[in-house]
Design an enzyme around this catalytic site. Structure first.
Site, PDB file in Angstrom:
ATOM      1  CD  GLN A  10      -3.265   0.377   2.029  1.00 55.18           C
ATOM      2  OE1 GLN A  10      -3.258  -0.747   2.514  1.00 55.18           O
ATOM      3  NE2 GLN A  10      -4.188   1.269   2.314  1.00 55.18           N
ATOM      4  CB  SER A  95       2.338  -4.879   3.798  1.00 56.42           C
ATOM      5  OG  SER A  95       1.190  -4.832   4.607  1.00 56.42           O
ATOM      6  NE  ARG A 120      -3.004  -8.074   4.977  1.00 57.28           N
ATOM      7  CZ  ARG A 120      -2.232  -7.014   4.762  1.00 57.28           C
ATOM      8  NH1 ARG A 120      -2.630  -6.056   3.933  1.00 57.28           N
ATOM      9  NH2 ARG A 120      -1.065  -6.907   5.355  1.00 57.28           N
ATOM     10  CD  GLN A 253       1.581  -9.385   5.876  1.00 60.76           C
ATOM     11  OE1 GLN A 253       0.415  -8.987   5.876  1.00 60.76           O
ATOM     12  NE2 GLN A 253       2.233  -9.732   4.784  1.00 60.76           N
TER      13      GLN A 253
END
Length: 311
Positions: A10, A95, A120, A253
């Site tokens: 992101q 990520s 998510r 994570q």
């Protein structure tokens, strides 16, 4: 030349990303269509036409970045003869990019990966009420200094290392007041620059525990295959191939540190000399330049990039 393929996270989103791919290559268009169908949303229209504020929403940015990365992979397979099993030593993603890496390597199907990232994004956004969390980038700080600043700034609240990006860039995440204290402490302790990041939630810290539980449930319902090449996992900075271990790593994570510097160092130590960033932007290419001096980093994200790609 030993190669690893990298998938951005992101922050790499931009209006227009992927449009040239879809217009030039039918296999790329098919990826965007599959993501749109999986999400029951014309996400591709948001990607290509904006507005940026809508694209940047976590629930949109995550599957959108996945779509671009996988579109590039499909075009490289069709046009350049790419075979990850033959041509890559590792895949790795920053990520959310870890999901794109795993989908590229065959662990997830495209539709499942897109739906997982929508869950998510939604769960991460909902985990902490707006304004209660924050993130800050420390530029010119190593990991030990960043950890010390986070510990002293916490004062009973959450303040943790979210990303160790390498090149003196470490990101902290946690409660807004604690992050504000960390920025002040960073200035007092010689950090070159400390700044709040324009994010909507405190990602990769223990405040994200509700999102981690949501991902545990979601990942438990999705079929996962062993990747055709090892994934260098964010939280362990070590290669994984077993689906059960990958599932556990993806859950960890959500609240854990993205150990990107160590991931790149581990791949370099294993003999990787070329890093190919696949998807939107060149953020990871820049980080690799600062971490793995002597390696060859390249980015492939547009139709022009693909035309110039050499296996």
């Amino acid at each position: 030349m030993t190669t690893a393929f990298l998938f951005p996270g992101q922050g790499s989103q931009a209006v227009g990303m992927g449009k040239s791919l879809a217009e030039t290559y039918p296999v790329a268009r098919a990826v965007f269509d599959e993501v749109d169908e999986a999400l029951s949303q014309k996400l591709s229209a948001v990607m290509w036409d904006g507005p940026l504020e809508t694209l940047t929403l976590t629930a949109n940015a995550q599957p959108a970045l996945l779509a671009v990365s996988l579109a590039v992979i499909r075009v490289l397979e069709a046009e350049a003869g790419l075979d990850l099993k033959r041509d890559a030593a590792f895949v790795a993603g920053h990520s959310l990019g870890e999901y794109a890496a795993l989908a590229a390597a065959g662990t997830f199907g495209i539709a499942d990966a897109a739906r997982l990232l929508r869950i998510r994004g939604d769960s991460m956004q909902q985990a902490v009420p707006p304004g209660e969390g924050a993130m800050a980038a420390l530029l010119g700080a190593d990991l030990d200094l960043a950890r010390a600043i986070a510990a002293d700034a916490a004062q009973g609240a959450v303040c943790e290392v979210a990303n160790d990006n390498g090149g003196g860039q470490v990101v902290l995440s946690g409660a807004k007041a604690a992050i504000d204290r960390a920025i002040v402490l960073a200035g007092e302790r010689g950090v070159r620059r400390a700044m709040l990041l324009p994010v909507s939630a405190p990602f990769h810290c223990s405040m994200m525990l509700p999102a981690a539980e949501a991902m545990r449930a979601a990942l438990g319902k999705v079929a996962m295959l062993a990747p055709v090449v090892p994934v260098m996992a964010n939280v362990g900075a070590a290669p994984l191939v077993e689906p059960a271990a990958i599932r556990d790593s993806l859950v960890a994570q959500v609240t854990g540190t993205v150990r990107w510097r160590e991931c790149v160092e581990a791949m370099t130590a294993a003999g990787v000399t070329r890093f190919v960033e696949v998807g939107s932007g060149k953020v990871l290419t820049g980080l690799v330049k600062r971490i793995a001096t002597g390696a060859t980093p390249i980015s492939v994200g547009t139709a022009d990039d693909i035309a110039g790609y050499k296996p």
